[in-house]
Design a protein around this motif. Structure first.
Motif, short mmCIF file in Angstrom:
data_model
loop_
_atom_site.label_atom_id
_atom_site.label_comp_id
_atom_site.label_asym_id
_atom_site.label_seq_id
_atom_site.Cartn_x
_atom_site.Cartn_y
_atom_site.Cartn_z
N HIS A 28 0.86 -1.18 0.00
CA HIS A 28 0.00 0.00 0.00
C HIS A 28 0.89 1.23 0.00
O HIS A 28 1.76 1.37 0.87
CB HIS A 28 -0.90 0.01 1.24
CG HIS A 28 -1.85 -1.15 1.31
ND1 HIS A 28 -3.17 -1.02 1.02
CD2 HIS A 28 -1.65 -2.45 1.64
CE1 HIS A 28 -3.77 -2.20 1.17
NE2 HIS A 28 -2.85 -3.08 1.53
N LEU A 29 0.70 2.12 -0.95
CA LEU A 29 1.52 3.33 -1.02
C LEU A 29 1.37 4.18 0.22
O LEU A 29 2.32 4.80 0.69
CB LEU A 29 1.17 4.13 -2.27
CG LEU A 29 1.59 3.51 -3.60
CD1 LEU A 29 1.11 4.37 -4.76
CD2 LEU A 29 3.08 3.33 -3.66
N SER A 30 0.15 4.25 0.78
CA SER A 30 -0.07 5.08 1.96
C SER A 30 0.64 4.52 3.20
O SER A 30 0.79 5.23 4.19
CB SER A 30 -1.57 5.20 2.24
OG SER A 30 -2.12 3.93 2.53
N LEU A 31 1.09 3.29 3.15
CA LEU A 31 1.81 2.67 4.27
C LEU A 31 3.29 2.48 3.94
O LEU A 31 3.93 1.58 4.45
CB LEU A 31 1.18 1.31 4.62
CG LEU A 31 -0.27 1.34 5.07
CD1 LEU A 31 -0.79 -0.07 5.25
CD2 LEU A 31 -0.42 2.15 6.35
N ALA A 32 3.81 3.34 3.06
CA ALA A 32 5.22 3.27 2.64
C ALA A 32 5.54 1.91 2.03
O ALA A 32 6.57 1.30 2.32
CB ALA A 32 6.16 3.59 3.80
#
Length: 101
Positions: free
Chosen positions: A65-69
């Motif tokens: 997930h991009l939002s979770l690095a």
């Protein structure tokens, strides 16, 4: 990863007149459709439930997930040693790459 039998689909409620929650739900439903349902022939409700349980496990344990690095919601340890191996998920629809000694 947890066994597929340990995942349960529970309905979640959203607060009335809260448009920010609609976006989150819409994004999740879109991910489920694009990454899973549009690529699998569903035979009945029981089959759909099994596919969604396996997808939920993939989504929370393996999918980046991009939002979770670029991590998964259920975090993983960084593997630095060993050769890289591909593990098919969802009957080969997706793959997770791991290192083995």
């Amino acid at each position: 990863m947890a066994a597929a039998g340990h995942w349960h689909l529970r309905p979640t409620c959203r607060a009335p007149r809260s448009p920010w929650q609609i976006g989150h739900v819409g994004r999740l439903i879109g991910s489920i459709r694009r990454e899973c349902i549009h690529h699998v022939v569903i035979f009945n409700e029981a089959h759909l439930r099994r596919v969604l349980i396996v997808y939920a496990e993939y989504y929370n344990c393996a999918r980046t997930h991009l939002s979770l690095a670029k991590d998964a919601p259920i975090g993983r340890l960084v593997q630095t040693l060993g050769s890289i191996m591909s593990v098919p998920l969802l009957c080969g629809l997706h793959h997770q790459y791991i290192r083995v000694a």
